[in-house]
Structure formats: C-alpha cells, structure tokens
Motif scaffolding. Sequence first.
Motif, mmCIF file in Angstrom:
data_model
loop_
_atom_site.group_PDB
_atom_site.id
_atom_site.type_symbol
_atom_site.label_atom_id
_atom_site.label_comp_id
_atom_site.label_asym_id
_atom_site.label_seq_id
_atom_site.Cartn_x
_atom_site.Cartn_y
_atom_site.Cartn_z
ATOM 1 N N ILE A 165 -9.488 6.810 12.189
ATOM 2 C CA ILE A 165 -8.783 6.139 13.484
ATOM 3 C C ILE A 165 -8.424 4.535 13.262
ATOM 4 N N ALA B 284 -5.947 3.941 10.809
ATOM 5 C CA ALA B 284 -4.614 4.194 11.139
ATOM 6 C C ALA B 284 -4.028 3.309 12.541
ATOM 7 N N PHE B 285 -5.016 3.100 13.177
ATOM 8 C CA PHE B 285 -4.608 2.141 14.329
ATOM 9 C C PHE B 285 -4.583 0.767 14.231
ATOM 10 N N PHE B 286 -5.549 0.287 13.373
ATOM 11 C CA PHE B 286 -5.656 -1.300 13.220
ATOM 12 C C PHE B 286 -4.936 -1.762 12.156
ATOM 13 N N MET C 214 -2.274 2.333 8.488
ATOM 14 C CA MET C 214 -2.080 3.019 7.574
ATOM 15 C C MET C 214 -1.679 4.673 7.967
ATOM 16 N N SER C 215 -0.852 5.226 7.036
ATOM 17 C CA SER C 215 -0.191 6.715 7.171
ATOM 18 C C SER C 215 -1.729 7.642 6.593
#
Lengths: 78, 225
Positions: free
Chosen positions: B179, B182-184, B187-188
């Motif tokens: 997470i 992805a969030f910060f 990234m896919s």
Amino acid sequence: MNFSEFQNRSRLYVIGALEPEELEEFEKARKKFGKKAEEFITKCYALHEAFALSLRPAKASAAIKDRLMAMVRGKKEA
Amino acid sequence: MGPTKLIASTRRKPKKRVRLAKSRARPLTVAPQLEPGAPSDLDLMRGIQAEDPDALSQLYDRYNGILKALILRVIHNEAEADDLLQEIFMEIWNQAKNFSAQKGKPLGWMVTLARRRAIDGLRKKQAYARAEERLKNETEQQPDAWVHNATEEEIVLSDTRALIRKVIAGLPPPQQQAIDLAFFKGMSQREIAAKTNTPLGTVKTRLELGLKKIYDALKELRDEL
C-alpha cells in the motif's frame, strides 16, 4: 464482475493501482452498476484522507504562507 | 532495503477516546475535529469558491501540516516539499470551482490533488533513484523516526489519527509495504511486484486485503463517531 469484486477493484482504483487491462474491465463494471458504483467509489476516497491523516503533520516554512497569500491577493486584484 | 512502513507504532495507546456527536447519513470520512464555532471545511471551500483569500488562509492553517507530511512522504525533500505545498494551495485556489461536495469532502479532494502533484513532481524530476536512496539512508539512520516521535499528548489529542495509525500498523508488513508503494510512490502492481520480487498475483492480493481492512475499519470508526 460481481459487486463484491467491483468493491475490491474500486479500492485499488482510487489509489491508482489498477493495471491498464483491469481498468478497462473496471470501467465496464462501473457503467453496469451505475449510481451504486459511483457512490461506492466516492466512499473509497476516504482512504486518501486516512493515509494522509496517518502521517505526523510536518511544519511548513513560515514564508510559504506569506508568499501564497501575496500571490492569491495579487491574482485577485489583477 | 526492508519494507517501507506505511505507518505507525502501536506502542502508545490513546489514554481516552474522544467521542463526537452522532450525525445522520454522513459520507465515510475521517477528518479531524474542529474547535466549536470554527467554520467547517465546506464553509471554507465555499469561501474560496467565492474568492475570499481569508478562507484560503484558514484552510491553509488547518491543513498545511497534513499536506506537507504527505508531500514529504512522496518526495523526501524539505525545500521541494515547501515549494510544492505552495503550488498545491495555489491550485486549490484556482481549482476550487471544480470541487463538488456531492463527490466528497474537501480534505479528501485536497489530499487527492496533493498526492497527484507530489507523484507527478517525483516522476518529472526522475528522482526515483535519489528519493529511494534518501529513504534508505533515513531508514537506516532513524528507523521508524516519523512513526515514533509523536508525543503521547499529540496522540491523545488526535484520537482519530491514533485509531487510523493503529489500524494500519496492524496490517501484515507486506500489505503495508504494498500500500505504501502504491499510494505514496504511485507505483503500479507490476512495479511493486518487480521492486519487491513478488509475484503479481500476490501483490494484488496484498493490496486488496490491506485496503479492505483499512476501509472496513474506517467504516466502523465512522459508525462509532
């Protein structure tokens, strides 16, 4: 895709983690579920707030606000 | 490099819960509590939409710390974070007309905007390598620094925050890491899989499970408040 799967994908969608091939399928499901889908996606954006609030607030330089407000007032007067 | 931690320690527990009055049919939100009589975020957004600089000033005072923390978490550079913070509040001023209360809360809108700008900034500067290096150095020098240096007082005063931190800290580290990336870091799933040397399907499962747990906890929190 059933609605439960759509919910899982929605949470990935709001953080931008869906892969292109998933995105296409997601958009089809989004149309299929209509208003219910839009409402759920809106709720998922609370994850953004949560992640931001999970961080310890950082102190911004005092000059930033002065510069910002000067720009805003300048723009408004222009 | 060890897993980057999304969030917080469970070492310090809130001493007491600060309860808020119940209200009906509010959207899922986790915004911090306001002083009695203070204008709501929505009031301030409406002020900004009416081009009232004082409304922006108040919104800045209320949220600059949260937004800067978010930007810093993405780009790991103090001076760049300050510049970006200024640009983001300018964008809030310029784009306020696009905000719709039907689509969510002001804080959610601002965080979405700030995150997008921060990740764009990171990509534009092609600073992935530098940021990772800094992050690695910071992690080695001050393990969990941003996690543990909140004082007891801050946590007690910020009950909502403490609960969110506790929920996220309760996730298995691989879910936190997925997470976080992805969030910060924007990234896919494929990028996360490559970075962590993990099968794509596993990354997907980690993200789905972790996000569902956080979402469900937010729902419970919302129902309690």
